[in-house]
Design a protein around this motif. Structure first.
Motif, PDB file in Angstrom:
ATOM      1  N   LEU D  99       0.827  -1.207   0.000  1.00 16.13           N
ATOM      2  CA  LEU D  99       0.000   0.000   0.000  1.00 16.13           C
ATOM      3  C   LEU D  99       0.864   1.261   0.000  1.00 16.13           C
ATOM      4  O   LEU D  99       0.600   2.215  -0.738  1.00 16.13           O
ATOM      5  CB  LEU D  99      -0.915   0.018   1.229  1.00 16.13           C
ATOM      6  N   ALA D 100       1.893   1.245   0.831  1.00  9.86           N
ATOM      7  CA  ALA D 100       2.758   2.419   0.954  1.00  9.86           C
ATOM      8  C   ALA D 100       3.428   2.735  -0.376  1.00  9.86           C
ATOM      9  O   ALA D 100       3.508   3.896  -0.784  1.00  9.86           O
ATOM     10  CB  ALA D 100       3.807   2.191   2.034  1.00  9.86           C
ATOM     11  N   ALA D 101       3.884   1.698  -1.049  1.00  9.93           N
ATOM     12  CA  ALA D 101       4.553   1.906  -2.328  1.00  9.93           C
ATOM     13  C   ALA D 101       3.594   2.550  -3.323  1.00  9.93           C
ATOM     14  O   ALA D 101       3.926   3.542  -3.980  1.00  9.93           O
ATOM     15  CB  ALA D 101       5.076   0.590  -2.880  1.00  9.93           C
ATOM     16  N   ALA D 102       2.388   2.003  -3.415  1.00 12.16           N
ATOM     17  CA  ALA D 102       1.406   2.552  -4.350  1.00 12.16           C
ATOM     18  C   ALA D 102       1.095   3.999  -3.996  1.00 12.16           C
ATOM     19  O   ALA D 102       0.983   4.862  -4.869  1.00 12.16           O
ATOM     20  CB  ALA D 102       0.135   1.715  -4.327  1.00 12.16           C
ATOM     21  N   ALA D 103       0.977   4.266  -2.702  1.00 15.69           N
ATOM     22  CA  ALA D 103       0.677   5.620  -2.254  1.00 15.69           C
ATOM     23  C   ALA D 103       1.825   6.564  -2.591  1.00 15.69           C
ATOM     24  O   ALA D 103       1.611   7.658  -3.122  1.00 15.69           O
ATOM     25  CB  ALA D 103       0.403   5.636  -0.756  1.00 15.69           C
ATOM     26  N   ALA D 104       3.030   6.113  -2.317  1.00 17.01           N
ATOM     27  CA  ALA D 104       4.209   6.950  -2.553  1.00 17.01           C
ATOM     28  C   ALA D 104       4.347   7.294  -4.024  1.00 17.01           C
ATOM     29  O   ALA D 104       4.587   8.449  -4.394  1.00 17.01           O
ATOM     30  CB  ALA D 104       5.455   6.242  -2.052  1.00 17.01           C
ATOM     31  N   VAL D 105       4.176   6.292  -4.856  1.00 14.78           N
ATOM     32  CA  VAL D 105       4.330   6.517  -6.290  1.00 14.78           C
ATOM     33  C   VAL D 105       3.331   7.551  -6.782  1.00 14.78           C
ATOM     34  O   VAL D 105       3.628   8.360  -7.656  1.00 14.78           O
ATOM     35  CB  VAL D 105       4.150   5.197  -7.061  1.00 14.78           C
ATOM     36  N   ARG D 106       2.159   7.520  -6.201  1.00 10.49           N
ATOM     37  CA  ARG D 106       1.134   8.478  -6.621  1.00 10.49           C
ATOM     38  C   ARG D 106       1.313   9.842  -5.975  1.00 10.49           C
ATOM     39  O   ARG D 106       0.484  10.736  -6.138  1.00 10.49           O
ATOM     40  CB  ARG D 106      -0.246   7.926  -6.275  1.00 10.49           C
ATOM     41  N   GLY D 107       2.347   9.972  -5.186  1.00  4.09           N
ATOM     42  CA  GLY D 107       2.667  11.284  -4.660  1.00  4.09           C
ATOM     43  C   GLY D 107       2.110  11.567  -3.278  1.00  4.09           C
ATOM     44  O   GLY D 107       2.158  12.698  -2.786  1.00  4.09           O
ATOM     45  N   MET D 108       1.546  10.549  -2.625  1.00  2.06           N
ATOM     46  CA  MET D 108       1.050  10.776  -1.270  1.00  2.06           C
ATOM     47  C   MET D 108       2.255  10.804  -0.323  1.00  2.06           C
ATOM     48  O   MET D 108       3.116   9.946  -0.368  1.00  2.06           O
ATOM     49  CB  MET D 108       0.096   9.640  -0.893  1.00  2.06           C
ATOM     50  N   THR D 109       2.292  11.808   0.522  1.00  6.05           N
ATOM     51  CA  THR D 109       3.444  11.954   1.414  1.00  6.05           C
ATOM     52  C   THR D 109       3.384  10.982   2.592  1.00  6.05           C
ATOM     53  O   THR D 109       2.343  10.425   2.898  1.00  6.05           O
ATOM     54  CB  THR D 109       3.506  13.366   2.017  1.00  6.05           C
ATOM     55  N   PHE D 113       0.077   9.595   4.499  1.00  7.10           N
ATOM     56  CA  PHE D 113      -0.145   8.155   4.592  1.00  7.10           C
ATOM     57  C   PHE D 113      -0.327   7.734   6.056  1.00  7.10           C
ATOM     58  O   PHE D 113      -1.250   6.991   6.385  1.00  7.10           O
ATOM     59  CB  PHE D 113       1.034   7.400   3.973  1.00  7.10           C
TER      60      PHE D 113
END
Lengths: 133, 133, 133, 133
Positions: D99-109, D113
Motif C-alpha cells: 500500500l505504501a509503495a502505491a501511495a508513494a508513487v502516486r505522490g502521497m506523502t 499516509f
DNA sequence: GTGGTCTAGACCACC
DNA sequence: GTGGTCTAGACCACA
C-alpha cells in the motif's frame, strides 16, 4: 513537416503516417501534384525506420492517393482522387457502426453523434488554404 | 447467439467480440442485468479459445459495461452505463477524424458524411425497446 | 534483477510482479523513462511464463505506471505518475480498514499502528535519490 | 445484522465476512462472549451458501477470534483475543509495504499516509459503544 | 459449474 | 528483436 507521431500510441506508426497524410490532403495542405519528402528524408526527419515510411507510402499508392515517380519522387495524386467506392462505403459503415454503438451505450444521442461527425469533418477540411509551417 | 466472427479479419477476435457485445447493448438485445454466456460456453459456441473470450469480457468489465457477479456470473452492467467521458470523446474524435479525412478526400460531402453517421447510429439503435422478454 | 517471487504464495504471481515493480518505482530503483526487461527476458529470468509477465505489465500500463513504447519497449512512465485518485483513496482506505481492525483486535494501539505505517512507508521510499546512474 | 456484502467485489465473500466480523469486534459492536448467528441463519439472511459462512467461521476460529460451542453455538472469543504475533506483524508489514509503495508513487506523502492510517484506525475503533441496529 | 491463474508453444505485425 | 494474439490444456478457489 506537419506530421506528429505518437510513439506510444497503439496505432502503428505507419498507420499514423497514412492518416496524417490523408488528413493533409483533405485539408488542402497537400494539393494534387505536390511533392512529398523522399522516403529517406521523411524517415530521418521523424526518426523512424525506412521500412515504416515505405510501408505507408505503398499503402497510399495502392489506394490511389499518391504516385511514385522515378524522377519526381513521391507526389500527391494529380489525376483525380479515387472516389467513394463500394469497398470504402463498407469500411466506413463498419467503423461507424462500432463508434455509434459505443456512443449510444454511453448515452450520446443521435443528434450529438451526427453533430460530432459533422464538426470533425469540418475541422478536418477547414484548415484548407495553407499552413505548411 | 447473435455473434458472428470473421476469423480472417485483421481486427483481432477479442475486439470483434467487444464490438458486437457493445452493439448488442446499444441495440437493446442485451439489457442491463442480462446474463452473458459463461466464458467456456461462449468460447465453445464460437469455436474459439476461452482465453479470447476472457480477454473480451475483461476489457468490457474494466470499461464498465459488464459486471462479474459472484453468483450470477457475467452480466450486463445493471447500475448505469458509463457516460461520455473526456477520454471517450477524445477517442471518438480521433477515429472520426481519420474517417472524415478519408471520406473528404474521396469526395464525400460533409452533408453525406453526417447523414451516413446518423443513419448508422439509427440502425445500431434500432430494435431498442422490446424484444426478448 | 531485484524481483523475488514466492511461487507458493497465495497471491498470484502477476500480482507479486505488479507490487514489486511499483515498489521499485517508489524506491527510486526504477526511474521515469527507465526501460524494463522485455516480457520474454523477464519471464525467462524469473522462470515463469511470458503471459504472466505480460499480464503484470498490462495492468501497470492501464494504471498509468508504465508505457509501452513503440521503439524503446516497455518503460517506466516518464510523463508523470498518476496522482491520488478518488478510486485509489477508496481502495487504500478499504484495505487499511481491514488491517486496522485486525491490528486493533489484537491489541495494537492506534499509535503503534500509525508508527508502523509510517515506518514501512519510509523503508519503501528509502534509497530514493541516488543509485544506478 | 450489520454485514453488507458486495457480490461483485473481487474479494471473495468469505473474506468479506471475515473482515466485517473482525471489524465488528474491533469496534465493540461484537463483545467477547457475544453470540453470532448460526451458520444456517446467517447464510439465509445474506442469501449465500452455507459453505461460505462455514469457511469464514472456521478461519476466524483458527485465528482465535471465535469459539464454536456445541451448545452455545458460535460466540466471540471470551478468553482474550490473540495478541500481536510474529506472523501477524509480518503479514501486516507486507501488506502495508504494498500500500505504501502505491501511495508513494502516486505522490502521497509519508505524513498523509500515516495520517490516513491513523484516521482509518480511529474510525474502525470509534463506533465502539453499541450500534447493533 | 463459475471465473482466475498458469503453462507451453505458436504465428504475426511492427520496427 | 519487440509486443500482441491465439490455441490447447491444466489446476484451483469460489459458491
Amino acid at each position: 513537416m506537419f506530421i506528429e507521431l505518437d510513439l506510444q500510441s497503439e496505432t502503428p506508426i505507419y498507420a499514423q503516417l497514412v492518416d496524417q497524410i490523408v488528413e493533409g490532403i483533405a485539408s488542402g495542405a497537400l494539393k494534387p501534384g505536390d511533392p512529398l519528402p523522399s522516403i529517406r528524408n521523411l524517415a530521418e526527419d521523424l526518426g523512424i525506420n525506412l521500412h515504416t515510411v515505405n510501408k505507408a507510402y505503398n499503402l497510399l499508392k495502392q489506394e490511389g492517393f499518391l504516385q511514385v515517380h522515378r524522377k519526381k519522387g513521391v507526389i500527391v495524386q494529380p489525376d483525380g482522387m479515387p472516389g467513394v467506392t463500394e469497398a470504402f462505403e463498407e469500411k466506413l459503415r463498419q467503423q461507424l457502426r462500432s463508434l455509434a454503438a459505443a456512443a449510444a451505450v454511453r448515452g450520446m444521442t443521435e443528434e450529438t453523434f451526427a453533430q460530432e461527425s459533422r464538426s470533425v469533418y469540418r475541422d478536418t477540411i477547414t484548415n484548407r488554404g495553407g499552413e505548411q509551417r
